[in-house]
Design an enzyme around this catalytic site. Structure first.
Site, PDB file in Angstrom:
ATOM      1  N   HIS A  56     -21.515   5.655   7.588  1.00 39.17           N
ATOM      2  CA  HIS A  56     -22.820   5.853   8.231  1.00 39.17           C
ATOM      3  C   HIS A  56     -22.893   7.164   9.000  1.00 39.17           C
ATOM      4  CE1 HIS A  56     -24.421   1.710   7.671  1.00 39.17           C
ATOM      5  NE2 HIS A  56     -23.137   1.388   7.660  1.00 39.17           N
ATOM      6  N   HIS A  88     -15.823  -2.734   1.767  1.00 38.43           N
ATOM      7  CA  HIS A  88     -15.968  -4.063   2.382  1.00 38.43           C
ATOM      8  C   HIS A  88     -17.232  -4.726   1.866  1.00 38.43           C
ATOM      9  CE1 HIS A  88     -18.391  -1.607   5.106  1.00 38.43           C
ATOM     10  NE2 HIS A  88     -18.886  -2.680   5.702  1.00 38.43           N
ATOM     11  N   HIS A 102     -20.072  -5.982   3.093  1.00 38.08           N
ATOM     12  CA  HIS A 102     -21.432  -5.936   3.630  1.00 38.08           C
ATOM     13  C   HIS A 102     -22.431  -5.412   2.589  1.00 38.08           C
ATOM     14  CE1 HIS A 102     -20.047  -5.960   8.108  1.00 38.08           C
ATOM     15  NE2 HIS A 102     -20.147  -7.177   7.596  1.00 38.08           N
TER      16      HIS A 102
HETATM   17 FE    FE Z   1     -22.309  -0.491   6.937  1.00 44.06          FE
HETATM   18 ZN    ZN Z   2     -20.298  -2.803   7.420  1.00 43.17          ZN
END
Ligand code: FE
Ligand code: ZN
Length: 256
Positions: A172, A56, A58
């Site tokens: 994460h 994605h 980000h």
């Molecule tokens: Fe992230």
């Molecule tokens: Zn993200």
């Protein structure tokens, strides 16, 4: 021939991941949180990057792309078609059902909108590995930044339907905080309590809690358990539409 995966922390709590096909030497970086860190990991492994699979748009997932392209001029960058314009430098825009290839390895693309509107996951069926970015986390899920919670719920159902043994790599290391929240929803889930203890022990040693598996998440992740009568009772919404229960759990986590 063997498939190798190397996972390493980047920035503060992002994961960089390298996927290597020993039959062809092809190597992919899954997301590019930090170009220098990804290159250092590839050098340490003796691998040369051929592909980059982005989940994605980000910045903490794509900002390393220019550094990777500078080091590996033939690098092929795959990214969600719906976000390719925002990311830049994308060679292969991908949509639902497309395949991303890394040497002899092949990943089916699963569109998982919610965290971002165009987010995708990569499912290497033969190797039983899925890279899910910020859609699903161990004991958690991403925030629904660019779509209503019901859209993210549908995306999570697609991931939940993968084989239970699938090794799941996430964007994460959020697991310890996620475990604290999960226990507020299901304080009596014995499997969750045991897992939370294991997670605390791993983190105390500075060790990763990922990858996880679909089976482990189905047993302990409150966001995947929004259909469970025990979870719905715990949030005071017995018999409700699972998407509504999910939205309530997501809202509680946002305030947690
Ligand atoms: Fe992230
Ligand atoms: Zn993200």
């Amino acid at each position: 021939m063997t498939t190798y995966v190397r996972q390493f922390i980047c920035l503060k709590d992002n994961y960089g991941v390298l996927l290597h096909d020993s039959a062809t030497g092809a190597t992919a970086a899954i997301d590019a949180p930090d170009g220098e860190a990804v290159i250092a990991a590839a050098d340490a492994a003796g691998w040369s990057l051929t592909d980059c699979l982005l989940t994605h748009h980000h910045a903490d997932h794509v900002q390393g792309v220019p550094a990777l392209k500078a080091r590996y001029p033939d690098l092929r960058v795959c990214a969600p078609a719906k976000e390719a314009g925002r990311i830049g430098g994308v060679d292969r825009p991908l949509s639902e059902g497309d395949y991303a290839r890394v040497g002899r390895l092949a990943a089916k693309v699963i569109e998982t909108p919610g965290h971002t509107a165009g987010h995708i996951a990569y499912w290497f069926e033969e190797d039983e590995i899925a890279f899910v970015g910020d859609t699903l986390f161990a004991l958690g899920c991403g925030r629904a930044f660019e779509a209503p919670p019901a859209v993210l719920w549908e995306s999570l159902l697609k991931l939940a339907a993968l084989p239970g043994s699938t090794q799941v790599y996430c964007g994460h290391e959020y697991t310890e905080a996620n475990a604290r929240f999960a226990l507020t929803i299901e304080p009596d889930n014995a499997v969750l309590k045991a897992r939370a203890a294991e997670i605390a022990a791993l983190r105390a040693l500075g060790k990763p809690t990922l990858p996880t598996t679909i089976a482990a998440e189905l047993a302990t992740n409150p966001f995947l358990r929004a259909e469970e009568p025990s979870v719905q009772a715990a949030i005071g919404m017995p018999g409700v539409d699972p998407a509504a229960a999910f939205a309530e759990i997501r809202a509680r986590k946002d305030r947690f």
